[in-house]
Enzyme design. Structure first.
Site, PDB file in Angstrom:
ATOM      1  CE  LYS A   1      -4.492  -1.363   1.742  1.00 38.53           C
ATOM      2  NZ  LYS A   1      -5.562  -1.014   2.685  1.00 38.53           N
TER       3      LYS A   1
ATOM      4  CE  LYS B   1      -6.107  -8.391  -1.593  1.00 40.81           C
ATOM      5  NZ  LYS B   1      -5.744  -7.845  -0.279  1.00 40.81           N
TER       6      LYS B   1
ATOM      7  CE  LYS C   1     -13.326  -2.886   0.367  1.00 36.81           C
ATOM      8  NZ  LYS C   1     -13.205  -2.497   1.757  1.00 36.81           N
TER       9      LYS C   1
END
Ligand code: TYM
Length: 343
Positions: free
Chosen positions: A114, A206, A209
């Site tokens: 991230k 994966k 969102k």
């Protein structure tokens, strides 16, 4: 010391909910209400570790709560609330920031992913995120945490924090009569198919969102046509399905669709392959679309009905927060006493 079994889990209200959130988490929360004392949280304080538009955050909080309710969580049985209404989460997270080590946080793969190449510009909250997650769980002395595979490392860190707190303060925990261990060493609940639902476009990534491709994920708000279309367009290979799981090796996209089918149909991967082995995707994809639509479309409809009455959702969150606070405040009174805070 043995701890009474208690389940805790949380989901961030940070955008559209997808099939991964549903199969990896939400759907699995429901049957646990029958067997455990359950606390389910909308972790809005986690969401703001990356920028959230305030209106979107508020809307997503109501939407996620609606999804919990639509999936079958019962606010009379489980405690359902949003994190920011129980300030003790922040307080315990601070204490855990002083327990956890920088190196532990630096090793978190989600932090690395991230924060990306520009870690210097990431928020301090994003770095300390796992410490807040440990606080969420341990504030309620939760013994079991149902999550998808991607949260495994964070749960290991939660165990490390609990262990270090128990060790660092063992003398005071014993002296003040809190037993041998103050915090439980929490067990992750990660089992069954679809614990890591992958993108419909790339079986090595994966479902998430943040993927820029809309077609990579099925949303809980998608209508029947959209769900069927996304499955029809999912990336696959030209081979028919194998009859046994070992035949899925090296076929990430096929394996993903088979796992999704197994989870939705409530059967094993083995049984799915017994039924579809030798058949091509021309047969399998429509069957998958059928089970997906049968589960997701009515869920979306129930979510919409809850969202028509936002004040009721707010009342459920307020009631849940009041019940959560009772547990959280007791834990914090004891933690303050153990740490040596006066007052
Ligand atoms: P979050 O909000 O990213 O995801 C919520 C839940 O959905 C699961 N999940 C998936 N499962 C299978 N396949 C996928 N592709 C997939 N994507 C997401 C996640 O594993 C998770 O269970 N840190 C947590 C939120 C959190 C929490 C907690 C969880 C905060 N405090 C305490 C448990 C206990 C997170 O970011 O999840």
């Amino acid at each position: 010391m043995s701890f009474a079994p208690r389940v805790f889990s949380g989901i961030q209200p940070s955008g559209d909910l997808h099939l991964g959130n549903y199969l990896g988490a939400i759907r699995r929360f429901v049957p646990l209400q029958e067997t455990h004392d359950c606390v389910y949280c909308v972790v809005d304080m986690h969401a703001i570790t990356v920028w959230q538009n305030p209106e979107d955050l508020a809307r997503s909080t109501l939407e996620l709560t609606a999804a919990y309710l639509a999936a079958g969580l019962d606010p009379k049985r489980a405690i359902i609330f949003n994190q920011s209404q129980v300030v003790e989460h922040a307080e315990l997270a601070w204490i855990f920031n002083c327990i956890a080590r920088m190196g532990w946080m630096q090793r978190m793969t989600q932090w690395k992913e991230k924060s990306g190449k520009n870690a210097e510009a990431a928020s301090l909250g994003l770095f300390a995120y796992p410490s807040l997650m440990a606080a969420d769980i341990l504030l309620y002395k939760a013994t079991h945490v149902p999550v998808g595979e991607d949260q495994k490392q964070h749960l290991e860190l939660t165990r490390d924090v609990a262990q270090k707190f128990n060790n660092d303060f063992s003398e005071w925990i014993a002296k003040k009569g809190y037993g041998e261990n103050f915090f439980p060493i929490t067990e992750p609940m990660i089992s069954g198919p679809a614990m890591r639902v992958m993108s419909l476009k790339d079986g090595t990534k994966k479902m998430s969102k943040s993927d820029p491709a809309d077609t990579s994920r099925i949303l809980l708000t998608d209508d029947a046509d959209t769900i069927a279309k996304k499955i029809r367009r999912a990336t696959t290979d030209p081979e028919p399905l194998p009859s046994e799981p070992k035949g899925l090796a090296g076929r990430a996209e096929a394996a993903n669709l088979v796992e999704i089918y197994a989870a939705l149909a409530g059967i094993s991967v083995e049984d799915t392959l017994k039924a579809f082995g030798g058949k091509g995707f021309g047969v399998f994809k429509p069957a998958l679309a059928e089970v997906a639509v049968a589960e997701i479309a009515p869920l979306a409809e129930r979510m919409r009905r809850y969202l028509d009455a936002p004040d009721e959702i707010r009342a459920i969150l307020a009631d849940g927060a009041a019940r959560a606070r009772v547990i959280a405040q007791k834990t914090m009174r004891e933690v303050r006493d153990i740490v040596g805070f006066v007052g």
